[in-house]
Design an enzyme around this catalytic site. Structure first.
Site, mmCIF file in Angstrom:
data_model
loop_
_atom_site.group_PDB
_atom_site.id
_atom_site.type_symbol
_atom_site.label_atom_id
_atom_site.label_comp_id
_atom_site.label_asym_id
_atom_site.label_seq_id
_atom_site.Cartn_x
_atom_site.Cartn_y
_atom_site.Cartn_z
ATOM 1 N N CYS A 275 63.143 41.144 26.472
ATOM 2 C CA CYS A 275 61.453 40.813 27.165
ATOM 3 C C CYS A 275 61.299 42.212 27.236
ATOM 4 O O CYS A 275 61.827 42.971 27.650
ATOM 5 C CB CYS A 275 62.544 40.402 28.120
ATOM 6 S SG CYS A 275 63.219 38.714 28.535
ATOM 7 N N ASP A 299 58.563 39.248 23.580
ATOM 8 C CA ASP A 299 58.049 39.050 24.894
ATOM 9 C C ASP A 299 57.394 37.631 24.770
ATOM 10 O O ASP A 299 56.444 37.102 24.145
ATOM 11 C CB ASP A 299 56.768 39.940 25.364
ATOM 12 C CG ASP A 299 56.217 40.362 26.852
ATOM 13 O OD1 ASP A 299 57.229 40.871 27.589
ATOM 14 O OD2 ASP A 299 55.512 38.829 27.828
ATOM 15 N N CYS A 400 66.712 44.729 36.753
ATOM 16 C CA CYS A 400 65.899 45.831 38.237
ATOM 17 C C CYS A 400 65.656 45.700 40.055
ATOM 18 O O CYS A 400 64.999 45.504 39.918
ATOM 19 C CB CYS A 400 64.666 46.472 37.613
ATOM 20 S SG CYS A 400 62.806 45.126 37.924
#
Length: 463
Positions: A275, A299, A400
């Site tokens: 990704c 992607d 994240c």
């Protein structure tokens, strides 16, 4: 000529009406109006600040207004938020300027009568806080009518007012990490204004780049754990455009740099970044590989792959190949001949982003139901992409975000369901000798502890 406050008003209106990401809106608007210097600084501070502190500002407004906040027209609520943000959080703005300019905004976008309402609310705040330090939120909330209203709230509602995070997110952090840690997480993400860069060691070395930055009067220093990073004030990006254009640096938070370091790509290996957009971890891996070997950067959206291709060209990287691919679905080409796969596979999966709220303040206002569906999507990607790892190869899973369901719980379930993989312990050592040890092969980084984005990294090996 539009003023910084007028432009901030327009940007905030677009962000609210069109659900635009603040960083993209700011980048586009800065270029459109050719904002520079103090005007740009004021504009950026107002847009980020009002979005970040919206819940706190609305609490103050609701305590002073007889009209509910959700019933106020945008031409009133946005000038009020701008005015209160300047009064409460910007030291160099005179109170009179904060009030008068906010009234002008409401008059120009609504009518004179509403300007009077905005003026009355802002001046009632100054009367209520007379003799107090209005740059200190605790002192403000100790004044009436704010104190009485705050006293009626529950624990998480109080946290919501203090840190401007929705109640559900305050509770999420508290349940996941403890009340004390929740407050530290939210406080740090509200205060962090730094930007980190990764030095492209194909073209430059960190010491020479740091010298150039410091000679320009920019406050910058080396990152603690990444030997390739530089961290500096967030507003310095535009002053380093020549270093970006020459390919000597690119924006990448230290936590993201560490994910690439832990992946451990070596020259002449085959790497799959599942990704990949916008490409930072692919770039870091290519640099670690000394631009030798092969990286396949995937992607879901073909339109985004040009970001990686342009970035690689600017950085002088020639080993990255881009591929449109749905990483939740098996791809025979990525698996390789006879399923031999890749030496290392990185799954930096789509996530809720709760660790990058300091850079994307609107993330805090996400619908929690949108987050609840993410772990299943992430597991599909992880389970599928693990098939591309050759025996003895390395699999890294990262996000994240700060959410155990998206992080360690996903990894634990994967390892339970896939006994051919085992966790790999790893450690990070800073320049001053501080060590971070993984536990069970995974690590969570926190802004208030590690001075990075909130980030999760897990390392596994195929037996």
């Amino acid at each position: 000529m539009h003023s910084a406050r007028e432009i901030a008003y327009l940007s905030l209106e677009r962000c609210e009406k069109q659900k635009k990401y603040s960083n993209l809106e700011i980048d586009a608007t800065t270029k459109k109006y050719s904002l520079k210097g103090a005007e740009k600084g004021l504009y950026v501070s107002l847009v980020y600040g009002v979005i970040e502190r919206r819940l706190t500002l609305d609490f103050i407004i609701s305590s002073l207004s007889i009209r509910p906040v959700d019933k106020l027209d945008r031409a009133v609520i946005i000038p009020l938020r701008l005015g209160f943000y300047q009064l409460m959080f910007m030291d160099k703005i005179p109170d009179s300027a904060a009030v008068d300019e906010s009234v002008k905004l409401s008059v120009s976008h609504a009518n004179k009568g509403l300007g009077g309402f905005v003026n009355a609310i802002l001046r009632s705040f100054l009367r209520a806080t007379s003799g107090k330090n209005i740059k200190n939120l605790s002192e403000i909330l100790d004044c009436e009518p704010f104190k009485s209203k705050l006293d009626l709230l529950g624990k998480y509602e109080r946290m919501s007012v203090l840190y401007s995070y929705p109640k559900w997110l305050c509770e999420h952090f508290a349940v996941s990490y403890s009340d004390t840690e929740a407050e530290k997480i939210m406080s740090a993400q509200n205060e962090n204004r730094s930007t980190s860069f990764r030095v492209n060691t194909i073209k430059a070395d960190r010491d020479s780049v740091l010298t150039i930055i410091n000679e320009r009067g920019i406050n910058a220093k080396k990152t603690s754990f990444s030997p390739f990073g530089i961290i500096c004030d967030g507003g310095a990006v535009s002053e380093l455009s020549d270093l970006f254009e020459s390919g000597k640096i690119f924006v990448q938070d230290e936590a993201s740099q560490l994910a690439s370091i832990i992946l451990g790509a070596l020259p002449d290996e085959k790497i799959i970044d599942c990704c990949a957009c916008p490409g930072g971890k692919s770039f870091s891996s290519a640099i670690l590989m000394e631009n030798r070997g092969e990286i396949i950067s995937c992607d879901l959206h073909q339109s985004k792959l040009s970001l990686i291709e342009r970035g690689a060209a600017r950085l002088g990287i020639g080993i990255i190949k881009t591929k449109e691919a749905d990483s939740s679905k098996f791809d025979e080409e990525l698996a390789g001949i006879n399923g031999c796969g890749a030496d290392r596979v990185l799954c930096d999966v789509p996530c809720s982003g709760l660790g990058v709220i300091s850079k994307k303040p609107e993330v805090r206002y996400k619908d929690p139901s949108d987050i609840e569906r993410l772990p299943e999507i992430q597991r599909k990607i992880l389970y599928n992409c693990s098939k591309y790892v050759k025996p003895g190869g390395v699999l890294v899973y990262s996000t994240c975000t700060l959410n155990p369901d998206e992080n360690e719980n996903n990894v634990k379930k994967f390892l339970s369901d896939n006994p051919d993989f085992e966790p790999c312990e790893f450690s990070l050592v800073s320049e001053n000798g501080q060590t971070i040890e993984s536990k069970q092969g995974f690590l969570t980084l926190f802004t208030h502890i590690h001075n990075t984005d909130g980030f999760f990294i897990a390392k596994m090996k195929r037996k």
